[in-house]
Design an enzyme around this catalytic site. Structure first.
Site, short mmCIF file in Angstrom:
data_model
loop_
_atom_site.label_atom_id
_atom_site.label_comp_id
_atom_site.label_asym_id
_atom_site.label_seq_id
_atom_site.Cartn_x
_atom_site.Cartn_y
_atom_site.Cartn_z
N HIS A 122 -24.14 75.21 -95.99
CA HIS A 122 -24.04 73.76 -95.85
C HIS A 122 -22.93 73.31 -96.83
CE1 HIS A 122 -25.36 69.56 -96.47
NE2 HIS A 122 -26.02 69.67 -95.34
N ASP A 199 -30.12 78.26 -102.06
CA ASP A 199 -30.27 76.95 -101.43
C ASP A 199 -31.45 77.06 -100.47
OD1 ASP A 199 -30.25 74.82 -99.73
OD2 ASP A 199 -28.11 74.89 -99.27
N GLN A 202 -33.80 74.59 -96.41
CA GLN A 202 -34.38 74.82 -95.08
C GLN A 202 -35.46 75.89 -95.08
OE1 GLN A 202 -33.88 72.84 -92.66
NE2 GLN A 202 -31.98 71.80 -93.22
N LYS A 225 -37.18 66.77 -96.79
CA LYS A 225 -37.24 67.72 -95.68
C LYS A 225 -38.62 68.38 -95.60
CE LYS A 225 -32.32 68.85 -96.01
NZ LYS A 225 -31.71 68.23 -94.84
N CYS A 372 -22.75 69.51 -91.19
CA CYS A 372 -22.27 69.73 -92.57
C CYS A 372 -21.99 71.21 -92.82
CB CYS A 372 -23.25 69.20 -93.61
SG CYS A 372 -23.48 67.45 -93.52
N1 PMP Z 1 -28.51 72.82 -97.87
C1 PMP Z 1 -28.98 72.92 -96.63
C2 PMP Z 1 -29.13 74.28 -96.03
C3 PMP Z 1 -29.33 71.77 -95.93
O1 PMP Z 1 -29.79 71.88 -94.67
C4 PMP Z 1 -29.18 70.51 -96.54
C5 PMP Z 1 -29.53 69.23 -95.81
N2 PMP Z 1 -29.09 69.17 -94.50
C6 PMP Z 1 -28.70 70.46 -97.84
C7 PMP Z 1 -28.38 71.63 -98.49
C8 PMP Z 1 -28.51 69.16 -98.57
O2 PMP Z 1 -29.75 68.55 -98.79
P1 PMP Z 1 -29.81 67.06 -99.36
O3 PMP Z 1 -28.92 66.24 -98.50
O4 PMP Z 1 -31.27 66.70 -99.21
O5 PMP Z 1 -29.38 67.11 -100.77
#
Ligand code: PMP
Length: 413
Positions: A122, A199, A202, A225, A372
């Protein structure tokens, strides 16, 4: 027994309609809906307890502090960290990664040093490292994926050099759903003395995470999430690392003593928590964790794996369907789980945005676009996908509605 009807009653938003159609909410990788218990807990705290935490001697402040620190303990147990000192509250995964990227690169890296991420990250696990790379002349390298959308972990030693100072990897891809074997990455990295950041945005909502078993050095996730409120997240860090790293932001709460000559910092984890924390949200997050624990992480995982398999099997019946990432939830040879509650696809040459917009008109909320993860889109040679992602409250009937919708839209084109 997984009582889906009673679970769905905990989320009143699920029974609303959009465009006169029952809502089918399949955008859970972006954010999940919140159960009543989380909303009630936060409302009750604002109504009855609200006071700033930590500094107050008065009753309300102490009560709010107790709830806030109890939330830290609940998070600790949830991911099986050794100590509450290792649990830092942040605004989310993004802030947690920015914290480590900044503090780690500032204190542990020099010009020419390298960071290793992967092709399936991401943007929030790419850009924070790139910002530091620009500042300090550091190099960001990326481990490739194969055509099945799996990380080429076998090749990781080709990408680690004596200049690699940290590895930062997604546990689960938010586009492909691929579950990466982070435990294996950690063991390879540790053999070479390199710390690993995970990270887990997910993965934490969908499977039991044990940071001691993973042996990762840092791990980040977001409350919104996993049925908790927005604006709150967690950075886990091994105490030995957090002790070594400098503060990320300065301000109240994070200091021990301030003089014009010199400032000393609070002990962990407060050193990394400058300013008033979102203590209502930490209580909301703790309530969400308790909610997930009541249903049971194993039950949630089994339910979502069943939905993911069901969805992929149904999608495969659609002509010109292109699925991205692993196409089964269990790896055929290792028999390990290899895909989480995310299914990305394209149908023929129908643009993902058209598909998403038309599904929306049928009441079906999916996400479209690059999610993203533009470098991953480049690797796949596409501009975006349609993504359906599942949570503990989704049903096979909702997947049937999705599949029927896709059939209908495909026939229109
Ligand atoms: N890493 C991953 C794999 C994600 O899916 C996301 C959110 N789509 C993020 C980081 C960022 O999370 P946040 O916007 O809640 O900080």
């Amino acid at each position: 027994m997984y009582n889906i009807n009673s679970i769905r009653e905990d989320f009143p938003i699920l029974s609303r309609q959009v465009y006169g159609k029952p809502l089918v909410y399949l955008d859970n990788a972006a954010t999940t809906q919140k159960p009543l218990c989380v909303l009630d807990a936060m409302r009750k705290e604002y109504l009855n307890v609200n006071a700033n935490v930590h500094r107050g001697v008065h009753y309300l402040s102490q009560q709010a502090t107790d709830l806030h620190e109890a939330a830290r303990e609940i998070v600790r147990q949830f991911i099986n960290a050794q100590k509450t000192e290792e649990i830092v509250f942040t605004r989310g995964t993004t802030e947690a990664i920015n914290l480590i990227a900044t503090s780690f690169c500032d204190s542990q890296m020099q010009e020419g040093d390298e960071i290793l991420v992967s092709d399936m990250e991401h943007h929030s696990n790419i850009v924070p490292w790139q910002l530091q790379a620009q500042r300090k002349g550091i190099v960001v390298r990326h481990l490739p994926i194969n055509d099945e959308g799996e990380l080429t972990i076998d090749k990781i030693n080709d990408f680690i050099t004596e200049k690699t100072k940290i590895i930062s990897i997604a546990h689960v891809s938010n586009v492909l759903g691929t579950i990466n074997d982070v435990q294996r990455i950690v063991s390879v990295a540790h053999l070479r003395g390199i710390p690993v950041m995970v990270d887990a945005a997910q993965s934490v909502p969908h499977m039991k995470i044990d940071v001691q078993q993973l042996d990762c050095d840092f791990l980040a996730f977001s409350g919104h999430k996993m049925y908790g409120p927005t604006g709150i997240g967690v950075l886990y860090g091994k105490e030995c690392w957090l002790d070594k790293l400098p503060p990320y932001q300065g301000g109240g709460e994070m200091i021990d003593k301030v003089t014009w000559e010199q400032t000393t910092f609070e002990r962990l984890p407060y050193k990394f928590e400058a300013g008033t924390p979102d203590y209502i949200a930490t209580h909301g997050l703790a309530t969400a964790i308790k909610y997930m624990n009541t249903i049971g992480l194993k039950n949630i995982e089994a339910h979502e794996q069943e939905l993911t398999n069901y969805c992929m099997e149904k999608l495969k019946t659609i002509p010109n369907m292109r699925l991205f990432g692993p196409t089964t939830t269990i790896h055929p040879s290792s028999h390990c789980p290899q895909k989480d509650a995310v299914v990305s696809f394209l149908v023929g040459d129908i643009h993902h945005l058209d598909m998403g917009t038309l599904l929306d008109r049928l009441g079906i909320a999916v996400r479209t676009g690059h999610h993203c993860a533009q470098p991953l889109m480049d690797r796949l040679g596409i501009s975006g996908t349609v993504r359906a992602s599942f949570a503990l409250y989704n049903t096979k009937e909702e997947i049937d509605t999705l599949v029927a919708g896709i059939h209908r839209i495909s026939q229109m084109f």
